[in-house]
Structure formats: structure tokens, C-alpha cells
Design a protein around this motif. Structure first.
Motif, PDB file in Angstrom:
ATOM      1  N   ASN A   3       1.067  -1.307   0.000  1.00 26.64           N
ATOM      2  CA  ASN A   3       0.050   0.141   0.087  1.00 26.64           C
ATOM      3  C   ASN A   3       0.654   1.281  -0.116  1.00 26.64           C
ATOM      4  O   ASN A   3       0.649   2.196  -0.760  1.00 26.64           O
ATOM      5  N   PHE A   4       1.993   1.154   0.899  1.00 25.19           N
ATOM      6  CA  PHE A   4       3.008   2.406   0.606  1.00 25.19           C
ATOM      7  C   PHE A   4       3.452   2.613  -0.461  1.00 25.19           C
ATOM      8  O   PHE A   4       3.871   3.477  -0.867  1.00 25.19           O
ATOM      9  N   ASP A   5       3.754   1.398  -1.325  1.00 23.91           N
ATOM     10  CA  ASP A   5       4.320   1.648  -2.635  1.00 23.91           C
ATOM     11  C   ASP A   5       3.523   2.426  -3.435  1.00 23.91           C
ATOM     12  O   ASP A   5       3.916   3.406  -4.426  1.00 23.91           O
ATOM     13  N   MET A   6       2.240   2.407  -3.254  1.00 25.03           N
ATOM     14  CA  MET A   6       0.870   2.862  -4.052  1.00 25.03           C
ATOM     15  C   MET A   6       1.204   4.521  -3.819  1.00 25.03           C
ATOM     16  O   MET A   6       0.828   5.423  -4.587  1.00 25.03           O
ATOM     17  N   VAL A   7       1.464   4.702  -2.236  1.00 26.60           N
ATOM     18  CA  VAL A   7       1.382   6.160  -1.919  1.00 26.60           C
ATOM     19  C   VAL A   7       2.672   6.659  -2.728  1.00 26.60           C
ATOM     20  O   VAL A   7       2.442   7.935  -3.157  1.00 26.60           O
ATOM     21  N   VAL A   8       3.783   6.133  -2.509  1.00 24.54           N
ATOM     22  CA  VAL A   8       4.801   6.716  -3.279  1.00 24.54           C
ATOM     23  C   VAL A   8       4.625   6.979  -4.708  1.00 24.54           C
ATOM     24  O   VAL A   8       4.949   8.033  -5.235  1.00 24.54           O
ATOM     25  N   ALA A   9       4.139   6.024  -5.469  1.00 25.27           N
ATOM     26  CA  ALA A   9       3.875   6.109  -6.841  1.00 25.27           C
ATOM     27  C   ALA A   9       2.897   7.225  -7.130  1.00 25.27           C
ATOM     28  O   ALA A   9       3.140   8.019  -8.261  1.00 25.27           O
ATOM     29  N   ALA A  10       1.782   7.285  -6.574  1.00 24.48           N
ATOM     30  CA  ALA A  10       0.904   8.561  -6.404  1.00 24.48           C
ATOM     31  C   ALA A  10       1.568   9.858  -6.455  1.00 24.48           C
ATOM     32  O   ALA A  10       1.303  10.770  -7.038  1.00 24.48           O
ATOM     33  N   ALA A  11       2.372   9.810  -5.552  1.00 27.57           N
ATOM     34  CA  ALA A  11       3.206  11.214  -5.140  1.00 27.57           C
ATOM     35  C   ALA A  11       4.008  11.511  -6.266  1.00 27.57           C
ATOM     36  O   ALA A  11       3.871  12.835  -6.883  1.00 27.57           O
ATOM     37  N   LYS A  12       4.740  10.591  -6.663  1.00 29.16           N
ATOM     38  CA  LYS A  12       5.584  10.784  -7.864  1.00 29.16           C
ATOM     39  C   LYS A  12       5.012  11.079  -9.425  1.00 29.16           C
ATOM     40  O   LYS A  12       5.080  11.922  -9.888  1.00 29.16           O
ATOM     41  N   ALA A  13       3.940  10.563  -9.159  1.00 27.03           N
ATOM     42  CA  ALA A  13       2.901  10.793 -10.665  1.00 27.03           C
ATOM     43  C   ALA A  13       2.470  12.189 -10.751  1.00 27.03           C
ATOM     44  O   ALA A  13       2.383  12.842 -11.632  1.00 27.03           O
ATOM     45  N   ASN A  14       2.453  12.837  -9.535  1.00 26.09           N
ATOM     46  CA  ASN A  14       2.216  14.395  -9.343  1.00 26.09           C
ATOM     47  C   ASN A  14       3.313  15.319  -9.084  1.00 26.09           C
ATOM     48  O   ASN A  14       3.018  16.335  -8.725  1.00 26.09           O
ATOM     49  N   GLY A  15       4.651  14.577  -9.237  1.00 25.18           N
ATOM     50  CA  GLY A  15       5.792  15.532  -9.220  1.00 25.18           C
ATOM     51  C   GLY A  15       5.909  15.974  -7.797  1.00 25.18           C
ATOM     52  O   GLY A  15       6.978  16.777  -7.306  1.00 25.18           O
TER      53      GLY A  15
END
Ligand SMILES: *[C@@H]1O[C@H](CO)[C@@H](O)[C@H](O)[C@H]1NC(C)=O
Ligand SMILES: *[C@@H]1O[C@H](CO)[C@@H](O)[C@H](O)[C@H]1NC(C)=O
Ligand SMILES: *[C@@H]1O[C@H](CO)[C@@H](O)[C@H](O)[C@H]1NC(C)=O
Ligand SMILES: *[C@@H]1O[C@H](CO)[C@@H](O)[C@H](O)[C@H]1NC(C)=O
Ligand SMILES: *[C@@H]1O[C@H](CO)[C@@H](O)[C@H](O)[C@H]1NC(C)=O
Ligand SMILES: *[C@@H]1O[C@H](CO)[C@@H](O)[C@H](O)[C@H]1NC(C)=O
Length: 384
Positions: free
Chosen positions: A112-124
Motif C-alpha cells: 500500500n505504501f508503494d502506491m502512496v509513493v507512486a501516486a506522489a511521484k506521478a504528481n511531481g
């Protein structure tokens, strides 16, 4: 399942086109943060909840998009949730049974935290990740103490008991190693608002600034993180209490066991943190003026120790003159040279409902406050 995955990927790549995906690691240099040879302006918001309240990847992306739209570069979030029984709602990262902790690597754990990191990155955006809590929200320190030492344990045994320290290092090792090469992480933080005090009656009496209890702990834990991850910055996550016992102001007196300047001197802490809640701290005579003094005095420490310092949480509630207060504090942040700031806290209206509102939350349709955040992000980027 396949259709769902395709939808998610399409959503991520659409957003990714608008934002620059983070690459490289942010470093501290004198009183600035740097990304390669360019200055990195640390400005943004707190969202403790983004990984903890059962949001799916699409909703996490929306939450981060709402923050990124203000011009934010950075979000602070919780990288912990200690539970003593599995939960069916949201994520948890460590399950304690009979004094033994098991890291949760599953879909409602570190995946789940992997998804948090991916979503943050996708938004710069880059994340400051806090690894435990003084407060009992989402488990925190007291779960380690009560699981390992039982009812006889004191809140501040977290900082001194070798078995507890080893258990916390074990968690840190699992979490930090997983993201060692991850540019979406800006920094690790040792604890949200560490203090000597626990619930009434749960202090040992040995935790104090005089005994350097939290300073010694912060030195050991920050050095430990550096030993397993030399890529990322490390901060303490404290409220920034000074240790000046003769001061008339409680946050300056050192009674909570934090000595901001002693901690800023720790080699393996890359930057200093302060929080700012005049109403919670009894500074109600002139809350705006208190805040300006608090910011200015920490900016002086920043210059003296030549390290970045950030106001990593600040707020008054929506009944305490937010607009007037933030206008004044933002102005002082800019003029004092304070390195950066993160407001408490971000909010979004999502398909599953509004994100948590503790009275401080700023949703995007609260146009005056949201626009203030946007103008401030532009101003601090322009200031450099
Ligand atoms: C925990 O301890 C209790 C009481 O001794 C025991 O019944 C239980 O099986 C233990 N649980 C685990 C997971 O070891
Ligand atoms: C630190 O957290 C404990 C609970 O974990 C809480 O009881 C205590 O009030 C907190 N410390 C202070 C002084 O706020
Ligand atoms: C320092 O710690 C000792 C126990 O190790 C304790 O007796 C003493 O009261 C502490 N001093 C302060 C100022 O907290
Ligand atoms: C908000 O500002 C008004 C006008 O300056 C003042 O009268 C009031 O006491 C303030 N409220 C709080 C909670 O500080
Ligand atoms: C994400 O969650 C929201 C709210 O429950 C739901 O409306 C939406 O369909 C979900 N999206 C995906 C891709 O599962
Ligand atoms: C913002 O939108 C939410 C959800 O649509 C609504 O309930 C709320 O009243 C709106 N707030 C403002 C200030 O417009």
C-alpha cells in the motif's frame, strides 16, 4: 482485474504527463536543499492520512493532485501504523502479538505504501516519511513499550530501553531498505512530535533535556538510518522546543525534553523541524505574534548552525482567523529566511467522501486559503 489495472495505469500516465517525475536525491547544503546543482524549494502540506484511510490508487492520485495544484513540491505523511490485531479497513505496517512484531509486506501493508509513493511521484511530489508517533494515533511509541515491557513500561522507555530500540531499528530497516533507491522519498523522520511525557503517570522521571535523553536517542537512530540508506535526508520530526528554562514562554522552557539547538547540531540530522500551534500551547494572548517570534527565533538557529530548518506543521483552526494568521506567518517565513514550510493540513473531496477534517484542513474549494497556499508556494520559490 485486468481492466482495472489498465484503468489505473492510464490514470497514472495521464497525470504523469503534466508533472515531472522526481529523479535524483535531494541534499542539504548550508541552509538550502539542493537537487543536483539546482535549489529545491521545500513547500507544501501534510497529509498523514493518504496511505491510512483505505484510499485506492485513483483516490491517492486525486489527493496528491489537489496538493500539487498549489505549486507544492513536498508532502509529509505517516510511514507507520502499529496494530495489535489485524484491521479490515485501511493499511497497517506492523502487527504486534505477545511482544513480537511482524512487518506487513502485503497489499494492506508496504505494498500500500508503494502506491502512496507512486501516486506522489506521478504528481511531481516528494515525501517526508515519519516512522513512528509520540501520540497513540496509529499505534506509535506506546505500542512498542507496552508490547515489550508490559504495563510497567514508561512512555520514555522508548528512547532508552535496548530491546525497544532494537525493535524500532528492525522496523526502520524493513521500511527504509525497501525505498533506499527511491527518489520519491525526500526524507525519513524519526518520530512525530517526540516528547518525554506520556499519559499521566507514565514517565520514568529520567527523561529530560539535562539527561540529553531524546538528543542521545536521535543521534543513535539517525546514524542507524544513515548506515542503511545514505541517499535520503533524515530529520527528527519534533516540535522545535527550545531549552531556555528562564523564558516566560512554555514552548521555550525545555520541559518537554527537547533541545532544538542541541538536536540541530547532530551530524546525522540533515535539517531542523518546528511545529507551530499557539492555541494548543497556551499562547493565546497574541497567537499571531507568538508565531512570528517562534519562526524568527528558529531562523536564527538555522543561520547559527548553517542547516536548513522548516516549519513542517503549523495551523490555527477555521474558527481562529486562518486568513489573517497565515498572511502574517507566511510573510515572516519569507522575510526571516526560513528554508521551507508545510501547512497542516491538506484535504480533498474524493469519491469515497471528504478526507479527514480536524478543523485545520484546507479543501481546494476553500478558495481564499487554497489560493494563499498557491501564492505562498510561488513566493518562496521566487525568493530562493
Ligand atoms: C499469545 O499468548 C497467549 C496467552 O499466552 C496465547 O494463548 C496465544 O496463543 C499467543 N499468541 C501467539 C500468536 O503467539
Ligand atoms: C505523547 O503521546 C502520549 C500518548 O502516546 C500522550 O499521552 C501524550 O500526551 C503525548 N505527549 C504530550 C505531552 O502531548
Ligand atoms: C536524570 O536521570 C536520572 C536517572 O538516570 C534521574 O534520577 C534524574 O532525575 C534525571 N535528571 C533529570 C533532570 O531529569
Ligand atoms: C480573530 O480576529 C478578531 C479581529 O482581529 C478578534 O477579535 C478575535 O478575537 C480573533 N479570534 C481568535 C480566536 O483569535
Ligand atoms: C476507487 O475508490 C472509489 C471510492 O470507493 C471508487 O468510486 C472508484 O471506483 C475506485 N476506483 C478504482 C479504480 O477502483
Ligand atoms: C466544497 O465542496 C463540498 C463537496 O461538494 C461541499 O460540501 C462544501 O460545502 C464546499 N465548500 C465550499 C466552501 O464551497
Amino acid at each position: 482485474m485486468k481492466v482495472l489495472t489498465a484503468c489505473l495505469l492510464a490514470g497514472v500516465s495521464l497525470l504523469a504527463r503534466a508533472a515531472t517525475i522526481p529523479t535524483g536525491f535531494v541534499k542539504a547544503y548550508n541552509q538550502k536543499f539542493m537537487l543536483g546543482s539546482a535549489e529545491y524549494t521545500l513547500v507544501g502540506s501534510n497529509s498523514y492520512w493518504v496511505g491510512l484511510t483505505g484510499l485506492n490508487s485513483t483516490e491517492m492520485n486525486q489527493a496528491f493532485a489537489d496538493i500539487a495544484a498549489t505549486g507544492a513540491t513536498t508532502v509529509r505523511t505517516w510511514g507507520f501504523n502499529e496494530v495489535t490485531a489485524p484491521i479490515n479497513y485501511g493499511a497497517y505496517y506492523q502487527l504486534w502479538t505477545n511482544g513480537t512484531a511482524a512487518v506487513n509486506y502485503g497489499a494492506n501493508g508496504l505494498q500500500n505504501f508503494d502506491m502512496v509513493v507512486a501516486a506522489a511521484k506521478a504528481n511531481g511530489l516528494r515525501l517526508i516519511v515519519t516512522l513512528t508517533n509520540n501520540w497513540s494515533d496509529y499505534g506509535g511509541m506506546d505500542v512498542y513499550v507496552s508490547q515489550i515491557l508490559g504495563a510497567a513500561g514508561y512512555h520514555d522507555d522508548f528512547y532508552t530501553n535496548p530491546t525497544v530500540i532494537a525493535a524500532y531499528k528492525n522496523y526502520i530497516n524493513a521500511f527504509v531498505s525497501r525505498y533506499e533507491a527511491e527518489p520519491g522519498i525526500l526524507a525519513w523522520e524519526l518520530c512525530n512530535e517526540p516528547r518525554c511525557t506520556g499519559s499521566p503517570g507514565t514517565q520514568s522521571g529520567a527523561c529530560s533535556t539535562a539527561n540529553l535523553t531524546i538528543t542521545t536517542w536521535a543521534r543513535e537512530i539517525s546514524a542507524y538510518i544513515k548506515s542503511i540508506d545514505s541517499n535520503h535526508l533524515v530529520g527528527l520530526g519534533d516540535e522545535g522546543w527550545f531549552n531556555e528554562p528562564s523564558s516566560p514562554y512554555y514552548p521555550y522552557q525545555g520541559g518537554e525534553g527537547i533541545d532544538f539547538n542541541a538536536n540541530l547540531a547532530i551530524y546525522t540530522l540533515d535539517y531542523g523541524t518546528l511545529h507551530l500551534y499557539p492555541f494548543s500551547w497556551g499562547q493565546t494572548t497574541d497567537p499571531i505574534g507568538f508565531g512570528n517570534m517562534w519562526i524568527t527565533d528558529h531562523a536564527t538557529s538555522q543561520k547559527n548552525y548553517n542547516k536548513p530548518v522548516i516549519v513542517e506543521e503549523f495551523g490555527v483552526t477555521n474558527t481562529q482567523n486562518q486568513t489573517t494568521t497565515y498572511t502574517s506567518w507566511y510573510s515572516t517565513i519569507l522575510s526571516s529566511g526560513m528554508t521551507g514550510d508545510l501547512i497542516w493540513q491538506a484535504g480533498s473531496y474524493l469519491p469515497s467522501g471528504p478526507t479527514p477534517n480536524d478543523g485545520y484542513t484546507i479543501y481546494p474549494n476553500e478558495t481564499t486559503l487554497y489560493e494563499m497556499e498557491t501564492q505562498h508556494a510561488a513566493a518562496i520559490k521566487a525568493r530562493g
